[in-house]
Scaffold this active site. Sequence first.
Site, short mmCIF file in Angstrom:
data_model
loop_
_atom_site.label_atom_id
_atom_site.label_comp_id
_atom_site.label_asym_id
_atom_site.label_seq_id
_atom_site.Cartn_x
_atom_site.Cartn_y
_atom_site.Cartn_z
N HIS A 8 37.05 -4.38 -18.76
CA HIS A 8 38.17 -5.32 -18.63
C HIS A 8 38.11 -6.02 -17.28
CE1 HIS A 8 42.31 -6.81 -18.58
NE2 HIS A 8 42.36 -6.56 -19.87
N GLU A 148 45.79 -5.22 -31.47
CA GLU A 148 45.83 -4.01 -30.66
C GLU A 148 47.21 -3.38 -30.77
OE1 GLU A 148 45.21 -2.47 -26.04
OE2 GLU A 148 45.07 -4.60 -26.50
N GLU A 244 38.81 0.11 -20.07
CA GLU A 244 40.01 -0.55 -19.56
C GLU A 244 40.71 0.39 -18.59
OE1 GLU A 244 43.31 -3.21 -21.80
OE2 GLU A 244 43.38 -1.07 -22.30
#
Length: 286
Positions: A8, A148, A244
Amino acid sequence: MTNQIGVHALVWVGGWSPDEARKAIESTKAAGYDLIELAAIDPSTFDTDLTAKLLQDNEIGAAVSLGLTDDTDVSSEDPDVVARGRALLLDAVHLVRDVGGSYLGGVIYSKLGRYAAPVTERGRASSVESIAWLADRAADAGVTLGLEFCNRYETNVLNTTEQTLAFIDDVDRPNVVAHLDVYHMNIEEVSFSEAVHRAADAGRLGYVHLGESHRGALGTGSIPFEEFFTALHDVDYDGVLTFESFSSEVVHPTLSSNLAIWRNTWTDSMQLALNARAFIRTHYGA
């Protein structure tokens, strides 16, 4: 394994100025990743030509993710708010296309943030209609949409795999997939393995976020990675695995607040990324 491994952008930078774009993409390459996930809360701020060139020069792929706001929430009952949300999402699809990517994910079906009440029937229907509308336009651009599902404090529309698959059935478009994030699954799911198998059996397992229970370094929290990785292998998942992680060391003007990033879970971006890549290589095999 053939999976692409992503990271990310907020591991590296909080914005996307030319200097930040260069730093993020070059750091992604240096850390051994295949792909960077761009945080496009406001797609209009991205220099697409520069981003596309940096990605090409560094041989790095790109995905794009975002979360909507109160003013652009497509699960709203206010048609003006929904219209603004659709316009923003279409801009995001064009951003994906223009930087050479093929995936737009995140909380694109509601605002990213805490709600005071459950989603209404009309609000959910509005969200389904908006994603179907967007999916048709995304298909023309060669873009897949990933939903998501997030924990209860970040959306009231989709919190589990089961809810997400039912939503996708209602959308009924081939380019809409489930985006599994282990941080959120750790809060909402009964079984990591069952969630993976359910999404795969439905033919909708499309993207994966790997994050720790405290948002910090992989392997230092309570996520059952062995169970999760075993399930991914069981279903022959060959999609992207994106690391992430968030820390107050790197601050985005709105996303850091939305995600309640109030402390330093790490201070050295490169060491964090290198360790995460090594963890994925060791424990998953990619």
